[in-house]
Every structure is written in structure tokens, then in C-alpha cells.
Design a protein around this motif. Structure first.
Motif, PDB file in Angstrom:
ATOM      1  N   ILE A  54       0.838  -1.210   0.000  1.00 12.94           N
ATOM      2  CA  ILE A  54       0.000   0.000   0.000  1.00 12.94           C
ATOM      3  C   ILE A  54       0.869   1.254   0.000  1.00 12.94           C
ATOM      4  CG2 ILE A  54      -1.642   1.319   1.407  1.00 12.94           C
ATOM      5  CD1 ILE A  54      -2.863  -1.001  -0.150  1.00 12.94           C
ATOM      6  N   LEU A  94      -4.554  -9.763  -1.074  1.00 12.42           N
ATOM      7  CA  LEU A  94      -4.977  -8.403  -0.717  1.00 12.42           C
ATOM      8  C   LEU A  94      -4.290  -7.366  -1.605  1.00 12.42           C
ATOM      9  CD1 LEU A  94      -5.002  -8.588   3.178  1.00 12.42           C
ATOM     10  CD2 LEU A  94      -6.978  -8.280   1.678  1.00 12.42           C
ATOM     11  N   LEU A 136      -5.806  -7.744  -5.249  1.00 12.06           N
ATOM     12  CA  LEU A 136      -7.232  -7.484  -5.432  1.00 12.06           C
ATOM     13  C   LEU A 136      -7.719  -6.185  -4.788  1.00 12.06           C
ATOM     14  CD1 LEU A 136      -8.580 -11.106  -4.924  1.00 12.06           C
ATOM     15  CD2 LEU A 136      -8.118  -9.914  -7.068  1.00 12.06           C
ATOM     16  N   VAL A 137      -7.116  -5.774  -3.671  1.00 14.69           N
ATOM     17  CA  VAL A 137      -7.542  -4.551  -2.982  1.00 14.69           C
ATOM     18  C   VAL A 137      -6.587  -3.389  -3.280  1.00 14.69           C
ATOM     19  CG1 VAL A 137      -7.987  -3.529  -0.711  1.00 14.69           C
ATOM     20  CG2 VAL A 137      -8.634  -5.895  -1.155  1.00 14.69           C
ATOM     21  N   GLY A 138      -5.302  -3.701  -3.433  1.00 14.59           N
ATOM     22  CA  GLY A 138      -4.287  -2.680  -3.660  1.00 14.59           C
ATOM     23  C   GLY A 138      -4.520  -1.761  -4.840  1.00 14.59           C
ATOM     24  N   PHE A 155      -7.137  -0.443  -5.910  1.00 12.74           N
ATOM     25  CA  PHE A 155      -8.086   0.627  -5.580  1.00 12.74           C
ATOM     26  C   PHE A 155      -7.377   1.809  -4.931  1.00 12.74           C
ATOM     27  CE2 PHE A 155     -11.010  -3.108  -5.568  1.00 12.74           C
ATOM     28  CZ  PHE A 155     -11.788  -2.701  -6.633  1.00 12.74           C
ATOM     29  N   PRO A 162      -8.816  -3.743 -10.203  1.00 12.31           N
ATOM     30  CA  PRO A 162      -7.815  -4.818 -10.151  1.00 12.31           C
ATOM     31  C   PRO A 162      -7.510  -5.473 -11.497  1.00 12.31           C
ATOM     32  CG  PRO A 162      -9.421  -5.100  -8.403  1.00 12.31           C
ATOM     33  CD  PRO A 162      -9.908  -3.976  -9.264  1.00 12.31           C
TER      34      PRO A 162
END
Length: 154
Positions: free
Chosen positions: A20, A82, A85-87, A89, A95
Motif C-alpha cells: 500500500i 490483498l 485485489l484490494v491494492g 483501488f 484490479p
């Protein structure tokens, strides 16, 4: 359960946090310069591998090797999922916007460098004789060596 999975979840959270931070640096410092983005991404991946070295060293001293491999492997895979798939954003994209191939490459790079870092940490631990099994053998030898000799009966 808390004693087993809390350290593994902290490892996964730490690895995800590194990703992140790298994505935020790319977003605000690199702009649209592809060379800077790639360089920052590579440094972040190397940081993930470097972080796994002391974590594997610390974790391997306290637990059997099968548990170390399972817990740290699961932590690396969860952190990778994570990050993949989330990073994106955090970076302001979806993604799968660049295709599925990029997602699989990111996954393989992240897990691969995590595994390489963990292997280096565990090899250093075993080389020094500080791993769980070596310490168990050392305690056994000390315990057996301190028993008094049995008298011989004739």
C-alpha cells in the motif's frame, strides 16, 4: 487459535502495508512516468522479500518447520491476494483493468519473492543451529549426557 493465527495475520498485514505504501508513493510521486512506477514497484517487491528474512528467522526459532512453512506461506498468499485485489483501488484503478495476465504476474512475483526471503531467513537460522529442531537435539543431548552412569552387574 489466537496465539497461532495472530502472528501470521500480522505478517500478512505488514506485507500488505508495504504494498500500500509503495502504491501511494507511485500514485503521488511517480505520476505517469512508467520507469519510476516500475522502479518503485520493484523496490517494494524487494522490500517484501527483505522483510520475510527476519520474520522467518524469528518464527523458525520458536516453531517446528512444518508450522513455519504453513503459517508464513498462508500469510504471504493472503497478503498477496490483498495486494493484487484490494491494492489497485489505492492506486485509483480496478484490479483487472490491465488484464488477467498482469494479476497473475503480480501474484507470482509477490509470492516468489516472499518465499525467497523466507528461505534465506530459514537457511541462516539453520546455519547457525538455532532452529527448532537443532535446539531440541541440543536439549536432548544435554539431558542424556547428565544422567549418572549405570553400575555394571556381574
Amino acid at each position: 487459535m489466537k496465539e497461532r493465527w495472530l502472528p501470521a495475520s500480522l505478517v500478512a498485514g505488514g506485507l500488505f502495508l508495504v504494498n500500500i505504501i509503495a502504491r501511494l508513493v507511485v500514485r503521488f510521486a511517480a505520476g505517469s512516468d512508467d520507469d519510476k512506477q516500475i522502479t518503485i514497484g520493484l523496490w517494494a517487491l524487494f522490500a517484501v522479500g527483505a522483510i520475510m528474512i527476519p520474520i522467518a528467522f524469528w518464527y523458525g526459532r520458536r516453531h517446528p518447520m512444518l508450522r513455519v512453512v504453513g503459517d508464513l506461506g498462508l500469510a504471504a498468499v493472503v497478503a498477496c491476494l490483498l495486494a493484487v485485489l484490494v491494492g489497485p483501488f489505492v492506486s485509483g484503478v480496478a484490479p483487472f483493468s490491465s488484464g488477467v495476465g498482469l494479476v497473475f504476474r503480480q501474484f507470482s512475483y509477490f509470492v516468489g519473492l516472499s518465499a525467497i526471503g523466507a528461505v534465506f531467513g530459514l537457511l541462516a537460522l539453520m546455519t547457525m543451529g538455532l532452529d527448532y529442531r537443532s535446539q531440541s537435539w541440543k536439549r536432548y543431548i544435554q539431558r542424556v549426557g547428565t544422567k549418572p552412569r549405570k553400575s555394571v552387574r556381574r
